[in-house]
Design an enzyme around this catalytic site. Structure first.
Site, short mmCIF file in Angstrom:
data_model
loop_
_atom_site.label_atom_id
_atom_site.label_comp_id
_atom_site.label_asym_id
_atom_site.label_seq_id
_atom_site.Cartn_x
_atom_site.Cartn_y
_atom_site.Cartn_z
N ARG A 5 -12.25 -4.53 -7.35
CA ARG A 5 -12.13 -5.10 -6.10
C ARG A 5 -13.32 -5.38 -5.02
O ARG A 5 -14.13 -4.54 -5.03
CB ARG A 5 -11.07 -4.31 -5.35
CG ARG A 5 -10.47 -4.71 -3.97
CD ARG A 5 -9.66 -3.75 -3.35
NE ARG A 5 -9.95 -2.65 -2.77
CZ ARG A 5 -9.61 -1.84 -1.82
NH1 ARG A 5 -8.32 -2.14 -1.34
NH2 ARG A 5 -9.99 -0.92 -1.33
N PHE A 40 0.87 -1.35 -0.04
CA PHE A 40 0.01 0.03 0.05
C PHE A 40 0.80 1.14 -0.01
O PHE A 40 1.81 1.24 0.73
CB PHE A 40 -0.80 -0.11 1.27
CG PHE A 40 -1.99 0.99 1.13
CD1 PHE A 40 -3.24 0.84 0.82
CD2 PHE A 40 -1.81 2.22 1.74
CE1 PHE A 40 -4.20 1.63 0.62
CE2 PHE A 40 -2.90 3.06 1.85
CZ PHE A 40 -4.14 2.82 1.24
N TYR A 74 -11.09 0.81 10.89
CA TYR A 74 -12.20 1.19 10.14
C TYR A 74 -12.45 0.26 9.02
O TYR A 74 -13.47 0.49 8.23
CB TYR A 74 -12.04 2.54 9.58
CG TYR A 74 -10.72 3.18 8.56
CD1 TYR A 74 -10.56 2.58 7.41
CD2 TYR A 74 -9.75 3.80 9.13
CE1 TYR A 74 -9.46 2.91 6.68
CE2 TYR A 74 -8.54 4.15 8.55
CZ TYR A 74 -8.35 3.47 7.26
OH TYR A 74 -7.43 3.92 6.44
N ASP A 118 2.00 -4.92 8.81
CA ASP A 118 0.67 -4.13 8.63
C ASP A 118 -0.46 -5.00 8.55
O ASP A 118 -0.45 -5.89 7.62
CB ASP A 118 0.97 -3.12 7.29
CG ASP A 118 -0.26 -2.19 7.26
OD1 ASP A 118 -1.30 -2.36 7.78
OD2 ASP A 118 -0.03 -1.02 6.78
C1 LIG Z 1 -6.08 1.17 4.24
C2 LIG Z 1 -4.43 1.00 4.54
C3 LIG Z 1 -3.68 2.02 5.25
C4 LIG Z 1 -4.11 3.39 5.57
O1 LIG Z 1 -3.53 4.07 6.33
P1 LIG Z 1 -4.20 5.47 6.98
O2 LIG Z 1 -2.98 6.15 7.72
O3 LIG Z 1 -5.36 5.12 7.74
O4 LIG Z 1 -4.64 6.40 5.75
C5 LIG Z 1 -2.12 1.81 5.30
N1 LIG Z 1 -1.92 0.62 4.97
C6 LIG Z 1 -2.40 -0.37 4.37
C7 LIG Z 1 -1.58 -1.64 3.94
C8 LIG Z 1 -3.66 -0.09 4.20
O5 LIG Z 1 -4.40 -1.20 3.57
#
Ligand SMILES: *Cc1c(COP(=O)(O)O)cnc(C)c1O
Length: 416
Positions: free
Chosen positions: A377, A131, A228, A203
């Site tokens: 997705r 991500f 969330y 993560d």
């Molecule tokens: C959704 C997601 C995020 C989101 O990070 P935010 O700080 O909440 O915007 C980060 N890493 C991964 C792998 C995600 O899927």
């Protein structure tokens, strides 16, 4: 081919079916985007009212103590812990995933740098397809540190092990890939990283509440994740961080705000870190949003991840089967692994007009989302998705494709 009647029968026999009643879903919508923003637990409305009317409106500042606002990040951390194989006192719900990643990545690098045998390591390994915020945060931290710190971006998951060598300080991976839904083997990769002298940061954004996770059994070092998504904590709800108990003593990160102080209300000029997981906090938390996280976690207390995993795999199997049968005439390509052991709780297909098709689906009440390049997705949250929803979603998709009922001229929204 599985019929609609058979899907209804699967729902009648589904021991988890009743959990759907714990969620408020709008009529006429099949919600296949719980991997991006989880649906609202019914209880969240009442909880929001209590927090705003009573705790804020009436009790005012007394709520820090009276309503337990101050302890909430750790109370919620303990509630979340069993879902990720963590113990009490190991998890804090706080800040965002991006910020928590910065904290634990910096802490992991610091641990390595303070170990004479590992101090020369300067490489952070991750996937190029991770991500973007994860890659950006690691890039930002490496640049900030200077001294030769750099990222090593790996192109294929199969090449990860070979990329972890004696130069590597930290291996930072996302357990389930946000685009492909591919699930990495946390235990095997952690074992390999440790054998090479590297630490791991996981993560769990697309894993927590979606697939069974066992951080302690996997001997992972640090983890972060969202509340969330599959945990249904609400839009922008605070994220979580986990520190392996063996690292808590040496856990030091640069965001040394007062909420991580051993005694914040002593108001001392010197920062003395708290010795508990509270040291993962930085400053005052978004309490209204934080309070609602509990409503999502409470639903999980009624079931367990093994049961959710069985249903999740059954839902994603069914979706793959039906799409491949009903939409065989169309240029759809499955990018999610078929093999259960490496599949998360989502299914992605590419289509040359993926964005337009997803918009057409949304217009007809089937909410999935689109990720570059060409990826449609679909997330399957076993807490509230029914087998018949899968059937109906595929029927609508097939009709849109058969009739080319999508608009290629449509302008892109800011959030896809
Ligand atoms: C959704 C997601 C995020 C989101 O990070 P935010 O700080 O909440 O915007 C980060 N890493 C991964 C792998 C995600 O899927």
């Amino acid at each position: 081919m599985t019929t609609r009647e058979e899907c209804l029968e699967l729902d009648r026999n589904d021991a988890l079916a009743g959990l759907r009643d714990d969620f408020s879903l709008p009529p006429g919508v099949i919600y296949l985007d719980g991997n991006s923003l989880g649906a609202r637990p019914r209880a969240a409305l009442q909880r929001a009212r209590e927090v705003v009317e009573q705790e804020w409106g009436t009790d005012l500042i007394r709520s820090w103590n009276k309503a337990g606002w101050f302890e909430l990040p750790l109370v919620l951390g303990d509630k979340l812990a069993p879902l990720i194989g963590a113990g009490p006192g190991e998890v804090a719900v706080t800040d965002t995933t991006s910020i928590n990643l910065f904290k634990v990545l910096a802490a992991a690098i610091h641990l390595q740098a303070s170990n004479p045998e590992r101090a020369g390591r300067r490489v952070i390994v991750t996937e190029r397809a991770n991500f973007p915020t994860d890659v950006y945060i690691a890039q930002g931290l490496a640049q900030w540190l200077g001294q030769g710190y750099a990222l090593r971006l790996v192109d294929r998951p199969e090449d990860l092990e070979a990329a972890i060598d004696a130069d590597v300080a930290v291996v930072m991976l996302t357990h389930v890939n946000y685009r492909t839904g591919r699930l990495l083997d946390m235990s095997a990769l952690t074992r390999h990283a440790h054998a090479q002298g590297a630490l791991t940061v996981w993560d769990l954004a697309h894993s927590a509440g979606a697939v069974p996770v066992d951080l302690n059994a996997s001997s992972a070092d640090f983890a972060v994740g969202c509340t969330y998504k599959y945990l249904n904590g609400g839009p922008g709800a605070p994220a979580f961080l986990w520190v392996a108990p063996r690292h808590l003593d040496g856990f030091q990160h640069p965001l040394t705000g007062w909420w991580g102080h051993a005694n914040p209300f002593a108001m001392q000029p010197e920062f003395i870190p708290c010795t508990t997981i509270r040291s993962g906090l930085c400053g005052t938390q978004p309490t209204v949003s934080l309070s609602l996280v509990e409503c999502g976690l409470d639903v999980f207390a009624k079931t367990d991840m093994a049961a959710l995993r069985r249903k999740s795999l059954a839902l994603t199997d069914l979706f793959i089967e039906l799409v491949e049968q009903r939409c065989a005439a169309h240029p759809l390509e499955l990018v999610t692994p078929r093999e259960h052991a490496v599949r998360g709780s989502q299914v992605s297909f590419t289509h040359p007009h993926g964005y337009a098709v997803v918009q057409a689906l949304i217009d007809k009440g089937v909410i999935g989302d689109y990720r570059e390049p060409q990826i449609m997705r679909f997330g399957f949250t076993p807490l509230y998705i029914r087998f018949v929803d899968v059937y109906d979603a595929v029927e609508i998709l097939a009709r849109i494709l058969d009739q080319r009922d999508y608009d290629l001229e449509r302008a892109r929204d800011a959030v896809t």
